[in-house]
Design a protein around this motif. Sequence first.
Motif, mmCIF file in Angstrom:
data_model
loop_
_atom_site.group_PDB
_atom_site.id
_atom_site.type_symbol
_atom_site.label_atom_id
_atom_site.label_comp_id
_atom_site.label_asym_id
_atom_site.label_seq_id
_atom_site.Cartn_x
_atom_site.Cartn_y
_atom_site.Cartn_z
ATOM 1 N N LEU A 120 14.156 -31.311 40.211
ATOM 2 C CA LEU A 120 15.131 -31.085 39.021
ATOM 3 C C LEU A 120 16.341 -30.947 39.563
ATOM 4 O O LEU A 120 16.750 -30.014 40.755
ATOM 5 C CB LEU A 120 14.726 -29.934 38.227
ATOM 6 C CG LEU A 120 13.303 -30.202 37.506
ATOM 7 C CD1 LEU A 120 12.947 -29.215 36.717
ATOM 8 C CD2 LEU A 120 13.470 -31.454 36.442
ATOM 9 N N GLU A 129 14.980 -26.210 32.106
ATOM 10 C CA GLU A 129 15.563 -26.722 33.221
ATOM 11 C C GLU A 129 15.443 -28.140 33.282
ATOM 12 O O GLU A 129 16.358 -28.670 34.268
ATOM 13 C CB GLU A 129 14.755 -25.999 34.349
ATOM 14 C CG GLU A 129 13.294 -26.569 34.137
ATOM 15 C CD GLU A 129 12.243 -25.803 35.465
ATOM 16 O OE1 GLU A 129 13.028 -25.448 36.460
ATOM 17 O OE2 GLU A 129 11.221 -25.754 35.201
ATOM 18 N N MET A 185 12.539 -22.261 32.632
ATOM 19 C CA MET A 185 11.558 -22.931 33.121
ATOM 20 C C MET A 185 11.033 -23.824 32.071
ATOM 21 O O MET A 185 11.251 -23.517 30.902
ATOM 22 C CB MET A 185 10.546 -22.413 33.789
ATOM 23 C CG MET A 185 10.939 -21.861 35.207
ATOM 24 S SD MET A 185 9.131 -21.318 36.002
ATOM 25 C CE MET A 185 9.948 -20.984 37.583
ATOM 26 N N GLY A 186 10.714 -25.265 32.517
ATOM 27 C CA GLY A 186 10.108 -26.038 31.678
ATOM 28 C C GLY A 186 10.811 -27.431 32.042
ATOM 29 O O GLY A 186 11.823 -28.007 31.789
ATOM 30 N N ARG A 187 9.888 -28.060 32.983
ATOM 31 C CA ARG A 187 10.199 -29.230 33.860
ATOM 32 C C ARG A 187 10.274 -30.143 32.696
ATOM 33 O O ARG A 187 11.151 -31.173 32.805
ATOM 34 C CB ARG A 187 9.143 -29.409 34.749
ATOM 35 C CG ARG A 187 9.452 -30.551 35.792
ATOM 36 C CD ARG A 187 8.293 -30.839 36.676
ATOM 37 N NE ARG A 187 7.894 -29.396 37.395
ATOM 38 C CZ ARG A 187 8.549 -29.364 38.765
ATOM 39 N NH1 ARG A 187 9.566 -30.364 39.078
ATOM 40 N NH2 ARG A 187 8.476 -28.402 39.595
ATOM 41 N N ILE A 223 2.676 -22.344 32.908
ATOM 42 C CA ILE A 223 3.449 -21.727 31.810
ATOM 43 C C ILE A 223 4.476 -22.552 30.961
ATOM 44 O O ILE A 223 4.789 -22.512 29.851
ATOM 45 C CB ILE A 223 4.428 -20.849 32.515
ATOM 46 C CG1 ILE A 223 5.254 -21.313 33.505
ATOM 47 C CG2 ILE A 223 3.604 -19.412 33.128
ATOM 48 C CD1 ILE A 223 6.436 -20.644 33.735
ATOM 49 N N ASP A 224 4.567 -23.881 31.365
ATOM 50 C CA ASP A 224 5.246 -24.775 30.599
ATOM 51 C C ASP A 224 4.621 -25.244 29.340
ATOM 52 O O ASP A 224 5.321 -25.969 28.350
ATOM 53 C CB ASP A 224 5.700 -26.151 31.326
ATOM 54 C CG ASP A 224 6.449 -25.735 32.464
ATOM 55 O OD1 ASP A 224 7.116 -24.757 32.568
ATOM 56 O OD2 ASP A 224 6.705 -26.621 33.445
ATOM 57 N N ARG A 279 7.554 -15.686 35.168
ATOM 58 C CA ARG A 279 5.928 -15.904 35.417
ATOM 59 C C ARG A 279 5.234 -15.129 36.332
ATOM 60 O O ARG A 279 4.050 -15.539 36.649
ATOM 61 C CB ARG A 279 5.976 -17.588 35.828
ATOM 62 C CG ARG A 279 6.667 -17.760 37.243
ATOM 63 C CD ARG A 279 6.364 -19.161 37.612
ATOM 64 N NE ARG A 279 6.235 -19.448 39.012
ATOM 65 C CZ ARG A 279 6.241 -20.486 39.771
ATOM 66 N NH1 ARG A 279 6.410 -21.798 39.225
ATOM 67 N NH2 ARG A 279 6.244 -20.380 41.071
ATOM 68 N N ARG A 308 0.655 -25.614 46.718
ATOM 69 C CA ARG A 308 0.660 -26.840 46.021
ATOM 70 C C ARG A 308 0.154 -27.883 46.900
ATOM 71 O O ARG A 308 -0.049 -27.916 48.177
ATOM 72 C CB ARG A 308 2.397 -27.249 45.722
ATOM 73 C CG ARG A 308 2.729 -26.461 44.463
ATOM 74 C CD ARG A 308 4.059 -27.187 44.019
ATOM 75 N NE ARG A 308 4.706 -26.024 43.017
ATOM 76 C CZ ARG A 308 4.134 -26.221 41.681
ATOM 77 N NH1 ARG A 308 3.252 -26.998 41.382
ATOM 78 N NH2 ARG A 308 4.642 -25.514 40.914
ATOM 79 N N GLY A 356 1.739 -23.376 40.980
ATOM 80 C CA GLY A 356 2.663 -22.191 40.605
ATOM 81 C C GLY A 356 2.086 -20.918 40.106
ATOM 82 O O GLY A 356 0.919 -21.312 39.315
ATOM 83 N N ASP A 393 8.350 -31.831 45.064
ATOM 84 C CA ASP A 393 7.344 -30.833 45.684
ATOM 85 C C ASP A 393 6.125 -31.427 45.994
ATOM 86 O O ASP A 393 6.108 -32.490 45.693
ATOM 87 C CB ASP A 393 7.150 -29.520 45.031
ATOM 88 C CG ASP A 393 6.578 -30.146 43.575
ATOM 89 O OD1 ASP A 393 5.762 -30.854 43.459
ATOM 90 O OD2 ASP A 393 6.528 -29.247 42.649
ATOM 91 N N TYR A 409 11.739 -17.300 38.406
ATOM 92 C CA TYR A 409 10.363 -16.888 38.515
ATOM 93 C C TYR A 409 10.104 -15.391 37.829
ATOM 94 O O TYR A 409 8.709 -15.213 37.735
ATOM 95 C CB TYR A 409 10.278 -16.781 40.256
ATOM 96 C CG TYR A 409 10.302 -17.867 40.819
ATOM 97 C CD1 TYR A 409 9.458 -18.933 40.711
ATOM 98 C CD2 TYR A 409 11.296 -18.106 41.913
ATOM 99 C CE1 TYR A 409 9.497 -20.347 41.408
ATOM 100 C CE2 TYR A 409 11.456 -19.181 42.362
ATOM 101 C CZ TYR A 409 10.521 -20.385 42.599
ATOM 102 O OH TYR A 409 10.627 -21.355 42.989
HETATM 103 O O1 F6P Z 1 5.283 -26.217 36.378
HETATM 104 C C1 F6P Z 1 5.226 -25.118 36.158
HETATM 105 C C2 F6P Z 1 6.750 -24.302 36.559
HETATM 106 O O2 F6P Z 1 6.724 -22.998 36.555
HETATM 107 C C3 F6P Z 1 8.036 -25.359 36.085
HETATM 108 O O3 F6P Z 1 8.556 -24.904 34.820
HETATM 109 C C4 F6P Z 1 8.998 -25.147 37.251
HETATM 110 O O4 F6P Z 1 9.668 -26.277 37.534
HETATM 111 C C5 F6P Z 1 8.065 -25.073 38.544
HETATM 112 O O5 F6P Z 1 6.783 -24.584 38.064
HETATM 113 C C6 F6P Z 1 8.740 -24.459 39.507
HETATM 114 O O6 F6P Z 1 7.575 -24.074 40.649
HETATM 115 P P1 F6P Z 1 7.615 -24.003 42.119
HETATM 116 O O7 F6P Z 1 9.018 -23.504 42.381
HETATM 117 O O8 F6P Z 1 6.561 -23.068 42.456
HETATM 118 O O9 F6P Z 1 7.484 -25.400 42.726
#
Ligand code: F6P
Length: 421
Positions: free
Chosen positions: A311, A289, A233-235, A189-190, A345, A134, A68, A304, A342
């Motif tokens: 999530l 999140e 954000m913050g998985r 970024i997390d 970030r 990814r 990401g 993903d 987004y």
């Molecule tokens: O892992 C970093 C992050 O920004 C998470 O906070 C977020 O869940 C994820 O990437 C979302 O990224 P993408 O939609 O690109 O998979």
Amino acid sequence: MAALLDARQTTEHYVDEGDRVLLDDTLSMVRARGGSVDELPGFEPAGPRRKIFFDPSKTRAGIVTCGGLCPGLNDVIRGLVRNLTYHYGVRRVVGFRNGYQGFIASHRYDVVDLTPESVRDINVDGGTVLGTSRGPQDPHEVVDCLERLGINILFVIGGDGTMRGAMEIANVIGERGARITVLGVPKTIDNDIPYLDQSFGFQTAFARATESIHAVTVEAKSTPHGVGLVKLMGRHSGFIACYAALARNDADVVLIPEVAFQLHGDAGLLHHVQRRVQDRGYAVVVVAEGAGQELLDGVEAAGDASGNTGLRDVGALLRRRFAEHFAAAGIEASIRFIDPSYAIRSVPANPYDSVYCVRLAQAAVHAAMSGRTEMVVGRWRRRFVHIPMAVAVSKRNQVDPHGDLWMSVLEATGQPVRFGD
Ligand code: F6P
């Protein structure tokens, strides 16, 4: 790899090869570990070495960005190119397009020549000029590509999945006995990579997130019984939510993945928010999140290509539950929900993160030129260090529910230690 050559004499500062940056920095941590001072664990300091391994005039370097987006990616690319070229005199640096796909012949991406001129202004924009994707690719094909292009140093900028991929690539390099080094610049970024004081781009991202908290607060304040809700954000780690909320210092509740919460009951979240609304006219809730996923059991969510589990939308759930709760209590509330997603970030790095990115890039170049491999660079205890990739992916950095950051959040919000019994 043994060091061979004298480094160019452009600095007075060289790293003492025998030195270590200690893992622990309090007396209690050192005491808890026991043993003698000579056995204290630590990381190799990053920085220029007196002896280097690669001959700059014969060295080719490659750069790839994966995963990401994160503010500062372009600053890191630019920093790598400039330091390789200007400090060491490396003549050829190339960029691989769209993450690990850029090495795979069937994707048909050409490599991009990177020069100080071509990267001159890239840090003005967010994102990555190289593109990203990814997911892993066949490490044998990646190494085929590196060998075909005569690359000696591969810089990989990405998160934990990317670093696992980099370790597989390094394994294949080792099996083939190739003279190729793999160096990582960790990105998230997390802020969830361990043994880093902070990851690059994190500060920019949470600063951006404060704008959403401000907006939702203005909305909530301006309507009778307003409830402002921001999802950030913050998985698995709630650092962005904690820091953004602390920066504003006016949220009533912060919810993070590390601390489970209950919605219902006198000690539940819904009652707490209702009391705040009744006491001061409005309430603001910041939710990461990844928080409250256990409340959404049974709801499908697609994962993903990086292997991250999907999530479920805690923001939508909370909005619904707040509306139902206030309606049942006979209170006409206005629920305002913002998910900046987004937007936090995709922005360029702020000056603090830009400085950090430049210094990480310089550390990565010094490490690579000295022949280090399967290492990432990071800042630990305010010093730049080399961290073995295996260590950097060994666990996840999370907010400690018993630590001082979470305590600051609880003090700032006045929320209870936990919602529920
Ligand atoms: O892992 C970093 C992050 O920004 C998470 O906070 C977020 O869940 C994820 O990437 C979302 O990224 P993408 O939609 O690109 O998979």
